[in-house]
Design a protein around this motif. Structure first.
Motif, PDB file in Angstrom:
ATOM      1  N   ALA A 126     -11.057   3.799  -3.107  1.00  5.74           N
ATOM      2  CA  ALA A 126     -10.102   4.493  -3.974  1.00  5.74           C
ATOM      3  C   ALA A 126      -9.519   5.672  -3.218  1.00  5.74           C
ATOM      4  CB  ALA A 126     -10.773   4.970  -5.260  1.00  5.74           C
ATOM      5  N   SER A 127      -8.503   6.286  -3.797  1.00  5.02           N
ATOM      6  CA  SER A 127      -7.977   7.547  -3.268  1.00  5.02           C
ATOM      7  C   SER A 127      -8.097   8.610  -4.346  1.00  5.02           C
ATOM      8  CB  SER A 127      -6.526   7.403  -2.815  1.00  5.02           C
ATOM      9  OG  SER A 127      -5.658   7.193  -3.909  1.00  5.02           O
TER      10      SER A 127
ATOM     11  N   CYS B 166       0.814  -1.215   0.000  1.00  4.22           N
ATOM     12  CA  CYS B 166       0.000   0.000   0.000  1.00  4.22           C
ATOM     13  C   CYS B 166       0.848   1.265   0.000  1.00  4.22           C
ATOM     14  CB  CYS B 166      -0.919   0.013   1.212  1.00  4.22           C
ATOM     15  SG  CYS B 166      -2.317  -1.119   1.141  1.00  4.22           S
TER      16      CYS B 166
ATOM     17  N   GLN C  98      -5.454   9.172 -13.837  1.00  4.73           N
ATOM     18  CA  GLN C  98      -6.298   9.175 -12.646  1.00  4.73           C
ATOM     19  C   GLN C  98      -7.769   9.441 -12.958  1.00  4.73           C
ATOM     20  OE1 GLN C  98      -5.424   8.093  -9.864  1.00  4.73           O
ATOM     21  NE2 GLN C  98      -6.834   8.839  -8.303  1.00  4.73           N
TER      22      GLN C  98
ATOM     23  N   TYR D  61      -9.982   0.317  -6.211  1.00  2.00           N
ATOM     24  CA  TYR D  61      -9.553   0.897  -7.481  1.00  2.00           C
ATOM     25  C   TYR D  61      -8.243   1.639  -7.238  1.00  2.00           C
ATOM     26  CZ  TYR D  61     -13.648  -0.277 -10.243  1.00  2.00           C
ATOM     27  OH  TYR D  61     -14.608  -0.965 -10.954  1.00  2.00           O
ATOM     28  N   HIS D  62      -7.265   0.871  -6.840  1.00  2.00           N
ATOM     29  CA  HIS D  62      -5.949   1.437  -6.511  1.00  2.00           C
ATOM     30  C   HIS D  62      -4.968   0.279  -6.512  1.00  2.00           C
ATOM     31  CE1 HIS D  62      -2.793   3.744  -4.688  1.00  2.00           C
ATOM     32  NE2 HIS D  62      -3.579   4.780  -4.475  1.00  2.00           N
ATOM     33  N   GLU D  63      -4.012   0.298  -7.410  1.00  2.00           N
ATOM     34  CA  GLU D  63      -3.094  -0.829  -7.552  1.00  2.00           C
ATOM     35  C   GLU D  63      -2.349  -1.126  -6.260  1.00  2.00           C
ATOM     36  OE1 GLU D  63      -1.325  -4.071  -9.169  1.00  2.00           O
ATOM     37  OE2 GLU D  63      -2.940  -2.873 -10.052  1.00  2.00           O
ATOM     38  N   SER D  64      -2.029  -0.099  -5.489  1.00  2.00           N
ATOM     39  CA  SER D  64      -1.279  -0.317  -4.249  1.00  2.00           C
ATOM     40  C   SER D  64      -2.110  -1.022  -3.180  1.00  2.00           C
ATOM     41  CB  SER D  64      -0.748   1.017  -3.714  1.00  2.00           C
ATOM     42  OG  SER D  64       0.174   1.581  -4.631  1.00  2.00           O
TER      43      SER D  64
ATOM     44  N   SER E  18      -3.407   9.971  -7.035  1.00  2.00           N
ATOM     45  CA  SER E  18      -2.578   8.813  -7.337  1.00  2.00           C
ATOM     46  C   SER E  18      -1.277   8.893  -6.552  1.00  2.00           C
ATOM     47  CB  SER E  18      -2.266   8.774  -8.835  1.00  2.00           C
ATOM     48  OG  SER E  18      -1.306   7.767  -9.115  1.00  2.00           O
ATOM     49  N   ASP E  19      -0.757   7.729  -6.126  1.00  2.00           N
ATOM     50  CA  ASP E  19       0.547   7.733  -5.455  1.00  2.00           C
ATOM     51  C   ASP E  19       1.702   7.587  -6.444  1.00  2.00           C
ATOM     52  OD1 ASP E  19      -0.136   5.132  -6.014  1.00  2.00           O
ATOM     53  OD2 ASP E  19       0.178   4.349  -3.999  1.00  2.00           O
TER      54      ASP E  19
ATOM     55  N   ARG F  94      -5.675  10.612  -0.131  1.00  2.00           N
ATOM     56  CA  ARG F  94      -4.462  10.042  -0.722  1.00  2.00           C
ATOM     57  C   ARG F  94      -4.126   8.782   0.080  1.00  2.00           C
ATOM     58  NH1 ARG F  94      -3.622  14.053   2.487  1.00  2.00           N
ATOM     59  NH2 ARG F  94      -4.162  15.518   0.844  1.00  2.00           N
ATOM     60  N   LEU F  95      -3.404   7.881  -0.528  1.00  2.00           N
ATOM     61  CA  LEU F  95      -3.026   6.649   0.184  1.00  2.00           C
ATOM     62  C   LEU F  95      -1.707   6.911   0.888  1.00  2.00           C
ATOM     63  CD1 LEU F  95      -3.742   3.751   0.852  1.00  2.00           C
ATOM     64  CD2 LEU F  95      -2.610   3.028  -1.248  1.00  2.00           C
TER      65      LEU F  95
END
Length: 549
Positions: free
Chosen positions: A404-405, A164, A416, A337-340, A408-409, A475-476
């Motif tokens: 989701a965030s 994450c 995004q 919906y966030h790859e991390s 994007s990180d 944000r993540l």
């Protein structure tokens, strides 16, 4: 067990029957303020319950159910250090691990904070040495790879958090996680590691977990093969232990200085906040790790202080009970919906199903209702091209959490907005569907011939009315991730209270372990197979014929 004869439970059942024909379309049409009424924000974290099949009356009955279960009393017992894990006669004190305030916790008489702070200080000193290149291997080189060897909570939690927060990871430091006793997991990793620059973190509360210790011994042999005569000197330079058993760690070859202590009041699935989170500190630094703790502590405070009708863990838990016990949902999907967040679904599977996947209540009696649903999930973008077809038209009721965030990180131009458009579109499509009238209008506008419309129309209709919760982080980052994870932890606790379950034991894990211990010597030919069932006997014979043991 839950009192399914209680007035609150019966009121919910009656309310369910009365509102059976109400669609989410109807609920939104009837209430222009529905989003604001059924969403809660906390320090930038937004949770939208408006697409759940609830109204104000549903929420009132659910809160009555929580009060009937004496939720406030159980919450106080959790934070006061009562031994609410009664079957193992243990307190449940994972909130102490993220307590960053001065003073005693949970009480002056039973203060665990001196030990917790001491381990945190040990983690800081060690992680700063490793990250700063001051901790050297047997050849004098700095550490570049860290391998966490654990299983269950000693793997799923830290692995999930490291993934994450990969945007915060120290450059040049690679983190790896080994849990599977299948040699392919370790052997392939050895191919890419240099024993001179590799550090192993062996995480096992008892330092006797079969899978973990087999992998740890294999890693020790690999290191010693490279170190040769320096093996004894190399071992404490390349291995540390996270355990409560200093004696077993010493027998493995590690001095007490290499042991990071955990306690019996730390459950495995709640342990990432402890020294089990050492890989997290090595990855993002101890300051980042303490930001993670701070976010979780913020959610602890919210859980303790917010009224039930605005309390995020309570609302998530109650709506989950509504979906499971009154609407009949047998599963629940987690759709990040966030790859991390890729490993979040597997982490939540353990958190929820190991905690509340039970049919026996605290009183030893069979539950009078179904408890935890089956939890599953996948990255939402992939899911859209895999199982979302079933969610939209398969006819199963599958409540979902969309996560989701806003930022994007790992930002790239143009990525995004399409991601978030799909994220928002899927929950809306599941909620509202598409009527036959709407589908017909679309086909006619596309000038599809009428005879084709007749054949296509049944396939173009979407029932909708699939409930979902939308969770958006600003944000993540470590703080908001800590909030998110503690939100789910407390949700699980609340549901356990209402179902009458001890959420902190896991006796179902033990049976398979015991049987595996009996089958191992049969597989290797040390013992016979007398007393085993015919299927297992035949399978052992086949494995011995074709396998290599």
């Amino acid at each position: 067990m839950p009192n399914t004869n209680a007035p609150a439970w019966k009121a919910l059942a009656a309310h369910r029957d009365q509102s059976a024909g109400v669609h989410l379309r109807d609920l939104f049409a009837a209430d222009p303020e529905r989003f604001s009424r059924f969403s809660v924000g906390l320090e930038g974290l937004l949770v939208d319950f408006s697409k759940q099949r609830i109204d104000a009356q549903t929420l009132k009955h659910l809160i009555d159910l929580a009060e009937t279960a004496r939720l406030a009393e159980w919450r106080d017992r959790l934070f006061s250090g009562d031994k609410i894990n009664f079957s193992e006669k243990r307190a449940v004190l994972h909130p102490a691990l993220r307590n960053l305030k001065l003073g005693a916790f949970p009480s002056v008489e039973d203060d665990v904070m001196p030990e917790v702070r001491a381990v945190r200080a040990q983690m800081r000193t060690f992680s700063e040495k490793v990250r700063g290149g001051l901790w050297r291997g047997f050849s004098g080189e700095a550490i570049r790879d860290v391998v966490n060897i654990g299983i269950g909570g000693s793997d799923l939690g830290p692995k999930m958090v490291v993934r994450c927060l990969s945007a915060y990871q120290r450059a040049g430091m690679r983190l790896h996680f080994v849990s599977n006793v299948d040699s392919a997991h370790m052997a392939k990793l050895f191919e890419m590691l240099d024993p001179r620059t590799t550090l192993f973190v062996v995480a096992s509360k008892t330092f006797s977990t079969q899978e973990t210790m087999l992998n740890a011994h294999t890693a020790r042999e690999w290191l010693c093969a490279a170190a040769g005569e320096d093996c004894a000197r190399a071992l404490p330079l390349h291995f540390v232990a996270v355990t409560s058993d200093v004696t077993r760690a010493a027998a493995f070859g590690l001095p007490e200085a290499n042991v990071f202590k955990i306690w019996d009041w730390v459950g495995g699935r709640y342990s990432l906040w402890s020294a089990v989170g050492l890989p997290i500190a090595l990855s993002i630094g101890m300051n980042g790790f303490e930001r993670l703790l701070a976010g979780a502590q913020a959610m602890d405070t919210h859980f303790r202080e917010a009224p039930f009708e605005k309390n995020l863990p309570v609302l998530m838990a109650l709506i989950g009970i509504w979906n499971t016990n009154f609407l009949g949902a047998a599963t629940s999907a987690v759709l990040p919906y966030h790859e991390s967040l890729r490993f979040l679904p597997s982490f939540l599977q353990q958190l929820e199903m190991e905690s509340n996947g039970k049919t026996v209540g605290r009183d030893g009696q069979a539950l009078s209702c179904q408890a935890n649903p089956i939890v599953w999930g996948e990255i939402g973008s992939n899911g859209q091209h895999a199982f979302f077809q079933l969610l939209h038209q398969g006819g199963w009721l599958v409540p979902s959490d969309f996560i989701a965030s806003a930022q994007s990180d790992f930002p790239l131009p143009g990525h995004q907005a399409p991601l978030m458009a799909n994220f928002l579109a899927q929950s809306a499509a599941l909620a509202f569907g598409k009527t036959e009238q709407e589908a017909r209008a679309e086909l006619e506008a596309a000038q599809v011939p009428s005879e084709q419309i007749a054949s296509l129309l049944p396939h173009k209709v979407f029932a909708g009315n699939q409930p979902s919760t939308t969770i958006i982080l600003p944000r993540l980052d470590p703080y908001h991730l800590g909030m998110l994870l503690a939100l789910y932890e407390h949700k699980v606790f609340v549901q356990g209270v209402i179902w009458g379950i001890n959420s902190f034991d896991q006796w179902g894990v033990e049976l398979g372990k015991q049987l595996a211990g009996r089958l191992l010597p049969a597989l290797t030919g040390e013992t016979g197979t007398d007393g085993l069932d015919q299927s297992t006997r035949a399978l052992i014979a086949w494995c011995r014929e074709y396998g290599d043991f």
